[in-house]
Design an enzyme around this catalytic site. Structure first.
Site, PDB file in Angstrom:
ATOM      1  CG  HIS A 171      -7.385   4.488   0.695  1.00 31.89           C
ATOM      2  ND1 HIS A 171      -8.268   5.556   0.731  1.00 31.89           N
ATOM      3  CD2 HIS A 171      -8.082   3.429   1.220  1.00 31.89           C
ATOM      4  CE1 HIS A 171      -9.425   5.158   1.236  1.00 31.89           C
ATOM      5  NE2 HIS A 171      -9.338   3.891   1.553  1.00 31.89           N
ATOM      6  CE1 TYR A 200      -3.905  -2.178   0.324  1.00 29.21           C
ATOM      7  CE2 TYR A 200      -2.723  -3.222   2.133  1.00 29.21           C
ATOM      8  CZ  TYR A 200      -3.772  -3.214   1.230  1.00 29.21           C
ATOM      9  OH  TYR A 200      -4.675  -4.250   1.230  1.00 29.21           O
ATOM     10  CG  ASN A 237     -12.526  -0.396   5.442  1.00 26.72           C
ATOM     11  OD1 ASN A 237     -12.097   0.600   4.866  1.00 26.72           O
ATOM     12  ND2 ASN A 237     -13.124  -1.376   4.800  1.00 26.72           N
TER      13      ASN A 237
END
Length: 202
Positions: A22, A17, A77
């Site tokens: 994000h 990531y 999340n």
């Protein structure tokens, strides 16, 4: 030395990531730490259960006032689990929390500072609001734009392209200035600076 508040950058942990859209919040916190370290006392705090990385920086705002910098490791999340744990342990009021996050409703090269409001489907913000029990924390919305025909969930996990790097780097540098204004002079001056910034090459 008193604690003034918490600066939390959102993202996902792990090499897969790194440098994705994000993870914009992570990128700004990393640059903030580099900017603060040469000028201020910096101490790394342990993250209970690997839920977060946490740093305490002395005198980065008003004299005699420390700030915490946090990157949740709970995945986007569940960001609220880490932030709530830090805020509760250090008794940080919600009004003294600033969350840095990617924002599809703004183009790359723009950012907006605001307090409260909706989440526009951002799962990290939803988690934080749920865990804190209120939406009334500050957010620095870091524009990433949208791509026609691309699903948002896939787009945000793409890495920034080489063509985007110039605007990205200008925005990161400006976001650092905006956060430093927030810590030193309060949200009003920071908001004027952040909301008036344009890091596009146009």
């Amino acid at each position: 030395m008193g604690l003034c508040g918490l600066i939390a950058g959102l993202g996902n942990p792990g090499r897969e990531y790194e440098n994705t859209r994000h993870n914009f919040g992570f990128l700004v916190v990393e640059e903030l730490l580099r900017a603060c370290a040469p000028r201020h006392a910096l101490r790394t705090l342990s993250g209970k259960g690997d839920a977060f990385h946490l740093w305490r920086c002395a005198d980065v705002g008003a004299p005699g006032c420390d700030w915490l910098f946090c990157t949740p490791l709970t995945y986007m999340n569940r960001s609220g689990e880490a932030i709530q744990r830090v805020a509760a342990y250090y008794r940080i009021l919600t009004e003294n929390i600033l969350v840095l996050h990617d924002e599809m409703d703004l183009p790359l090269g723009r950012m907006k500072l605001k307090k409260g409001g909706g989440n526009a489907g951002h799962k990290g913000l939803q988690s934080i609001q749920q865990m804190l029990g209120t939406p009334d924390f500050f957010r620095l919305r870091l524009g990433i734009g949208k791509q026609a025909g691309r699903e948002g969930a896939a787009f945000v996990l793409d890495r920034f392209s080489p063509d985007e790097r110039e605007s990205l780097n200008r925005t990161i540098a400006a976001a650092v200035q905006g956060v430093e204004l927030f810590m030193r002079d309060g949200p009003e001056k920071s908001q004027r600076f952040c909301n008036g910034f344009s890091g596009t090459s146009e």
